[in-house]
Design a protein around this motif. Structure first.
Motif, mmCIF file in Angstrom:
data_model
loop_
_atom_site.group_PDB
_atom_site.id
_atom_site.type_symbol
_atom_site.label_atom_id
_atom_site.label_comp_id
_atom_site.label_asym_id
_atom_site.label_seq_id
_atom_site.Cartn_x
_atom_site.Cartn_y
_atom_site.Cartn_z
ATOM 1 N N ILE A 58 33.576 26.419 0.248
ATOM 2 C CA ILE A 58 32.490 27.412 0.580
ATOM 3 C C ILE A 58 33.011 28.922 0.872
ATOM 4 N N ILE A 59 34.500 28.792 1.289
ATOM 5 C CA ILE A 59 34.946 30.148 1.519
ATOM 6 C C ILE A 59 35.203 30.844 0.059
ATOM 7 N N ILE A 69 27.037 31.421 2.279
ATOM 8 C CA ILE A 69 26.189 30.337 1.805
ATOM 9 C C ILE A 69 25.755 29.668 3.129
ATOM 10 N N PRO A 70 24.267 29.485 2.830
ATOM 11 C CA PRO A 70 23.694 28.993 4.144
ATOM 12 C C PRO A 70 24.005 27.434 4.454
ATOM 13 N N GLN A 71 24.166 27.165 5.742
ATOM 14 C CA GLN A 71 24.536 25.850 5.980
ATOM 15 C C GLN A 71 23.500 25.088 6.937
ATOM 16 N N ASP A 113 21.282 23.320 -6.816
ATOM 17 C CA ASP A 113 22.138 24.370 -6.716
ATOM 18 C C ASP A 113 21.160 25.592 -7.197
ATOM 19 N N VAL A 114 21.330 26.773 -6.266
ATOM 20 C CA VAL A 114 20.337 27.780 -6.177
ATOM 21 C C VAL A 114 20.531 28.939 -7.309
ATOM 22 N N TRP A 121 31.276 23.430 -3.841
ATOM 23 C CA TRP A 121 30.801 23.143 -2.629
ATOM 24 C C TRP A 121 29.706 22.124 -2.395
ATOM 25 N N ARG A 122 28.776 22.107 -3.392
ATOM 26 C CA ARG A 122 27.793 21.154 -3.303
ATOM 27 C C ARG A 122 27.865 19.705 -3.313
#
Length: 159
Positions: A58-59, A69-71, A113-114, A121-122
């Motif tokens: 994510i980082i 990135i929204p959590q 995935d957007v 990370w997904r």
């Protein structure tokens, strides 16, 4: 062995604690024939656990994108136990053997995935996530303490 009435009372204490003290929604009991005892599952108000390797991914992704990135919260398993109960690793292993990684009602994150990329990370979300249970330990005064229990070894998080 615990009586069904005792297990029902424990579940009720934990369910109420999650809903009214911790703002969880959609908290429900889960029973299935091969389950050693009833579990709960529900949706916390925010994401409770990020795997250490996911945290690194994510980082990296946030650095590349230049934005956070929204959590989104994930549906979690909860195991109500009383403080006086003694659980062995074999009992936890038997419980993990009969549950899925994602509780009922948990959204599959695959294919969502957007930006259309294969974001690393997904891979830590949805059905590919490791099995985990939030252990809800109830004391005699109805205080509930929560601990994460994982199926297998998980390295410590970086703070």
């Amino acid at each position: 062995m615990s009586s069904p009435d005792h297990l029902t009372a424990l579940s009720r204490v934990v369910l109420n604690n999650l809903q009214y003290q911790h703002d969880w929604t959609q908290v429900k009991p889960h029973e299935q024939p091969n389950l050693p005892r009833p579990l709960l599952y529900g949706l916390p108000p925010k994401r409770l656990y990020v795997h250490p390797d996911e945290q690194i991914d994510i980082i990296k992704a946030e650095k590349e994108r230049g934005e956070p990135i929204p959590q989104e919260p994930e549906v979690e398993w909860v195991l109500p136990v009383h403080l006086s109960e003694k659980w062995s690793p074999a009992q936890f292993a038997a419980l993990f053997d009969v549950i899925e990684a994602v509780p009922p009602g948990g959204a599959s994150q695959e294919g969502l995935d957007v930006d259309g990329s294969d974001a690393q990370w997904r891979l830590w979300r949805g059905p590919k996530r490791g099995k985990r249970i939030l252990l809800a330990t109830v004391q005699d005064d109805s205080t509930v303490t929560y601990y994460w229990i994982h199926d297998g070894l998980v390295k410590p998080r970086q703070n």
